[in-house]
Design a protein around this motif. Structure first.
Motif, PDB file in Angstrom:
ATOM      1  N   ALA A 179       0.835  -1.204   0.000  1.00 42.23           N
ATOM      2  CA  ALA A 179       0.000   0.000   0.000  1.00 42.23           C
ATOM      3  C   ALA A 179       0.868   1.252   0.000  1.00 42.23           C
ATOM      4  N   VAL A 180       1.956   1.238   0.762  1.00 42.58           N
ATOM      5  CA  VAL A 180       2.870   2.384   0.791  1.00 42.58           C
ATOM      6  C   VAL A 180       3.552   2.547  -0.564  1.00 42.58           C
ATOM      7  N   ALA A 181       4.029   1.438  -1.139  1.00 40.49           N
ATOM      8  CA  ALA A 181       4.691   1.499  -2.443  1.00 40.49           C
ATOM      9  C   ALA A 181       3.736   2.008  -3.517  1.00 40.49           C
TER      10      ALA A 181
ATOM     11  N   THR B  83       3.742   7.551   7.828  1.00 42.60           N
ATOM     12  CA  THR B  83       4.679   7.739   8.929  1.00 42.60           C
ATOM     13  C   THR B  83       5.587   6.518   9.060  1.00 42.60           C
ATOM     14  N   VAL B  84       6.832   6.779   9.466  1.00 41.02           N
ATOM     15  CA  VAL B  84       7.817   5.727   9.694  1.00 41.02           C
ATOM     16  C   VAL B  84       8.315   5.898  11.122  1.00 41.02           C
TER      17      VAL B  84
ATOM     18  N   ASP C 200      -2.158   8.186   7.263  1.00 39.83           N
ATOM     19  CA  ASP C 200      -3.052   7.346   6.472  1.00 39.83           C
ATOM     20  C   ASP C 200      -2.472   5.937   6.365  1.00 39.83           C
ATOM     21  N   LEU C 201      -1.145   5.865   6.292  1.00 39.73           N
ATOM     22  CA  LEU C 201      -0.430   4.596   6.219  1.00 39.73           C
ATOM     23  C   LEU C 201       0.770   4.669   7.161  1.00 39.73           C
ATOM     24  N   SER C 202       1.168   3.513   7.711  1.00 42.54           N
ATOM     25  CA  SER C 202       2.282   3.504   8.656  1.00 42.54           C
ATOM     26  C   SER C 202       3.246   2.375   8.343  1.00 42.54           C
TER      27      SER C 202
END
Length: 283
Positions: free
Chosen positions: A123-125, A213-214, A227-229
């Motif tokens: 999803a992040v990619a 976020t990372v 939204d994504l982690s």
């Protein structure tokens, strides 16, 4: 994933009582076979039901199931599956600190991989790839977090993805004013507690962008704006070792995203950019 790795992976999300149970098990795994759930509760000064709930929260049927799983993990280590595991006195059986460091890094990477399932990384990619096709990827990290932010920004640029990298919150706040729907903001923050980064994340979402976020695998303010982690789990009692494990596990996690981007059709762009850069590096 073994019971001990599962406990380490979930520790950051546990309550204070659960962390006490987790730390006791991790520190006394060899002795657990001699403890009943009531004896463990007495040793920690908590109720037996707290021990049972702890086991069930980790996905075990109860305490006997957890104890059996821990025993299996120890048996595998004793049979050589983990030959570099420290002994009871903290000494390395083979006397090689390099192998012990490798073991610790491998364990941190395994736990981090388990808490970031393939669909989450994909999803992040996908979000980054989509932003690269029609927009921009904003990247920020403060202090040591900027090491990974800067390196990842360079990698994305080599893939032909327009990046806006900054390590200054004021400048990034100004840059965010040019963000649009479809853009992505990558925020690197180990502990996720910087108010300025939370503010930038909120402003970016107001602009219609996607915030990634990372951080460590912990409840932190920054993740509330995501939204994504991407999550990192890396722990060690030695202050000089834990940062090494964090950076190693994080790098492996970012490599997973990078490989997905390359395999998504951007490998030719990477090769072309590397050919352009090579004469400059060799000159």
């Amino acid at each position: 994933m073994s019971a001990l790795l599962k406990i380490r992976a979930g520790r950051d999300q546990m309550s204070a009582i659960e962390r006490r149970i987790a730390d006791f098990i991790l520190d006394n795994a060899q002795l657990l076979r001699d403890y009943s759930s009531q004896q463990l509760a007495n040793a920690l000064g908590i109720s037996q039901s707290s021990v049972v709930k702890f086991c069930q929260k980790l996905g075990f049927k109860g305490y006997p199931d957890l104890k059996y799983s821990v025993g299996e993990a120890i048996a595998r280590a004793d049979n050589g599956d983990d030959a570099t595991r420290p002994d009871a006195d903290g000494e390395q059986p083979n006397g090689d600190p390099a192998l012990e460091l490798w073991r610790c890094k491998s364990e941190a990477q395994e736990v981090t991989r388990s808490i970031n399932p393939p669909e989450a990384v994909e999803a992040v990619a996908t979000a980054i790839a989509d932003a690269g096709n029609r927009g921009k990827v904003f990247i920020i990290g403060l202090g040591e977090d900027d090491i990974h932010a800067r390196a990842f920004a360079l990698r994305l640029s080599l893939l032909g993805i327009l990046t806006v990298h900054n390590f200054d919150t004021a400048h990034m706040t100004a840059s965010v004013s040019a963000a649009h729907g479809g853009d992505v903001l990558l925020v690197f923050s180990e502990h996720g507690k910087q108010p300025a980064l939370c503010q930038i994340g909120r402003l970016f979402r107001e602009r219609g962008g996607t915030v990634v976020t990372v951080t460590r695998h912990s409840a932190n303010p920054l993740r509330a704006h995501a939204d994504l982690s991407l999550l990192v789990s890396a722990h060690d009692d030695r202050a000089h070792i834990e940062p090494l494990l964090y950076h190693s596990a994080l790098q492996h996690l970012l490599d997973r995203v990078f490989v997905l981007l390359c395999e998504g059709g951007r490998d030719e762009q990477l090769q072309a950019n590397m050919e352009r850069i090579r004469p400059m590096l060799e000159g």
